[in-house]
Scaffold this active site. Structure first.
Site, short mmCIF file in Angstrom:
data_model
loop_
_atom_site.label_atom_id
_atom_site.label_comp_id
_atom_site.label_asym_id
_atom_site.label_seq_id
_atom_site.Cartn_x
_atom_site.Cartn_y
_atom_site.Cartn_z
N CYS A 120 -3.00 -25.95 1.63
CA CYS A 120 -3.91 -24.80 1.61
C CYS A 120 -5.13 -25.19 0.80
CB CYS A 120 -3.21 -23.61 0.94
SG CYS A 120 -4.22 -22.13 0.91
N LYS A 195 3.55 -14.52 5.25
CA LYS A 195 3.02 -14.50 3.90
C LYS A 195 2.12 -13.28 3.75
CE LYS A 195 0.29 -17.09 0.58
NZ LYS A 195 -0.36 -18.36 0.25
N ARG A 217 -7.74 -11.59 0.31
CA ARG A 217 -7.18 -12.43 1.37
C ARG A 217 -6.63 -11.60 2.55
NH1 ARG A 217 -7.64 -16.90 -1.57
NH2 ARG A 217 -6.29 -17.45 -3.34
N GLU A 233 4.74 -13.47 13.59
CA GLU A 233 4.22 -14.65 12.88
C GLU A 233 5.26 -15.78 12.89
OE1 GLU A 233 1.53 -15.69 11.57
OE2 GLU A 233 0.25 -14.00 11.07
N LYS A 248 7.38 -14.62 2.21
CA LYS A 248 6.82 -14.67 0.86
C LYS A 248 5.95 -13.46 0.61
CE LYS A 248 3.50 -17.15 -1.84
NZ LYS A 248 2.35 -17.99 -1.84
N SER A 274 5.38 -15.94 -8.39
CA SER A 274 5.00 -15.93 -9.81
C SER A 274 5.07 -14.54 -10.45
CB SER A 274 3.59 -16.50 -9.96
OG SER A 274 2.65 -15.75 -9.21
C1 PBG Z 1 -1.78 -20.89 -1.89
C2 PBG Z 1 -0.55 -20.32 -2.47
C3 PBG Z 1 -0.39 -19.16 -3.24
C4 PBG Z 1 0.95 -19.13 -3.63
C5 PBG Z 1 1.57 -20.22 -3.04
N1 PBG Z 1 0.64 -20.93 -2.32
C6 PBG Z 1 -1.38 -18.18 -3.74
C7 PBG Z 1 -2.14 -17.30 -2.83
O1 PBG Z 1 -1.90 -17.22 -1.63
O2 PBG Z 1 -3.06 -16.68 -3.36
C8 PBG Z 1 1.57 -18.09 -4.52
C9 PBG Z 1 2.80 -18.52 -5.25
C10 PBG Z 1 3.20 -17.63 -6.38
O3 PBG Z 1 2.62 -16.56 -6.64
O4 PBG Z 1 4.16 -18.02 -7.06
N2 PBG Z 1 -2.40 -20.15 -0.91
#
Ligand code: PBG
Length: 327
Positions: A120, A195, A217, A233, A248, A274
């Protein structure tokens, strides 16, 4: 049969009976541990919003990987944090980029450790979006070749699995094509298929310095209100060649995990993100919940929902708890 002949409590009387009828298990062998790699030397700095999770410079990774191996955590997923960013995320697909260096280092020191890479652009673009921006809109088709280039640079450096998380349409097929055309037909794709545009990524964006500099986003990540769309998806990614699909975040989307489990016979991953980790850590620190109990309960819920693989910041901690328990 019903009460008083039927008594559900019979099978809950002792730990050995409970163990005998237990339906699901949290297994360290299903964990993937996220690692944040930064530029520089000798760095192992704790991330403020994610207690016990660190930024590592490449030279400090080996010790961490050894520790993970000792704890039998089978896999890591790498995220790069860079100082210099540009409009097209050049740092993402450089042969000597931060993640590419990290892969080399890890595979050399611990060839058995599975190295998954996040594909990404958001950690590498000056605007913080997951793709190239044209007229204020994230341009899907201009982004695709860059994602393919990024994935290719990861497998050339030795990555075992690539995991696109950008949510551009068509990324799985361009990555599959690029890898097949360059001799990497045996490398699996773990697609972040469903996602969501989630508030639970907050601490990650602080850790990765990847918050969007304008807007949000929502034009590429999914609306949290939808679940049928998640199945579309996933179906799309499977048609494009994904080997493993992912939902996710995990916790607010357990229903989506279950729907995906029931509908598709593909390995299913869930990302315990996170913000989910940070909430547990914060409440535990306040003494409001027991970290061990709620963490295992959360991970159990993700397994029960149907995930085979769990990406979790709690991987090391859980592995330690399990070792203590076995002693
Ligand atoms: C990259 C990505 C993200 C996460 C994993 N890959 C952040 C986002 O999409 O802003 C989030 C992982 C987490 O919050 O632990 N696009």
């Amino acid at each position: 049969m019903s009460f008083p002949q039927l008594r559900m409590r019979r099978l809950r009387k002792t730990e050995s009976i409970r163990a005998l009828v237990r339906e699901n298990y949290v297994d360290v062998g299903d964990f993937v541990y996220p690692l944040f790699v930064v530029e520089g030397k000798g760095i192992r700095d704790e991330i403020k919003s994610m207690p016990d999770i660190f930024h590592f410079s490449v030279d400090r990774l080996v010790r961490e990987i050894e520790e993970l191996s000792e704890l039998h955590v089978p896999a890591v997923i790498l995220f790069g944090v860079v100082n210099e960013k540009d409009e097209v995320g050049s740092g993402a697909y450089r042969a000597k980029g931060i993640v590419q260096q990290a892969i080399h280092k890890i595979k050399k020191a611990s060839p058995g450790m599975l190295v998954i890479t996040d594909v990404c652009l958001c950690e590498y673009t000056s605007h913080g979006h997951c793709g190239v921006v044209s007229d204020g809109y994230v341009d899907n088709d201009r982004t695709l070749p860059l994602l393919a280039k990024m994935a290719l640079s990861h497998v050339e450096a030795g990555a075992d699995i690539v995991a696109p998380s950008d949510m551009m349409d068509g990324r799985v097929s361009v990555i599959r094509e690029a890898m097949d055309a360059n001799g990497f037909s045996t490398i699996p794709i773990l697609a972040y298929s469903a996602k969501y545009a989630s508030g639970f990524y907050g601490p990650f964006r602080e850790a990765a310095g990847s918050a969007p500099q304008f807007g949000d986003r929502k034009s590429y990540q999914m609306d949290p209100a939808n679940s049928r769309e998640a199945l579309r998806e996933i179906e799309q990614d499977i048609l494009e060649g994904a080997d493993i699909v992912m939902v996710k975040p995990a916790l607010s989307y357990l229903d989506v995990i279950r729907l995906a489990r029931d509908k598709y016979n593909y390995p299913l991953a869930a990302y315990n993100v996170s913000g989910e980790y940070a909430m547990v850590k914060a409440a535990a620190k306040m003494g409001w919940v027991d970290e061990r109990r709620v963490t295992l309960e959360i991970l159990n819920s993700i397994k029960r929902a149907g995930a085979d693989i769990i990406l979790t910041y709690h991987a090391k901690q859980v592995a330690r708890w399990m070792m203590e328990q076995d002693k």
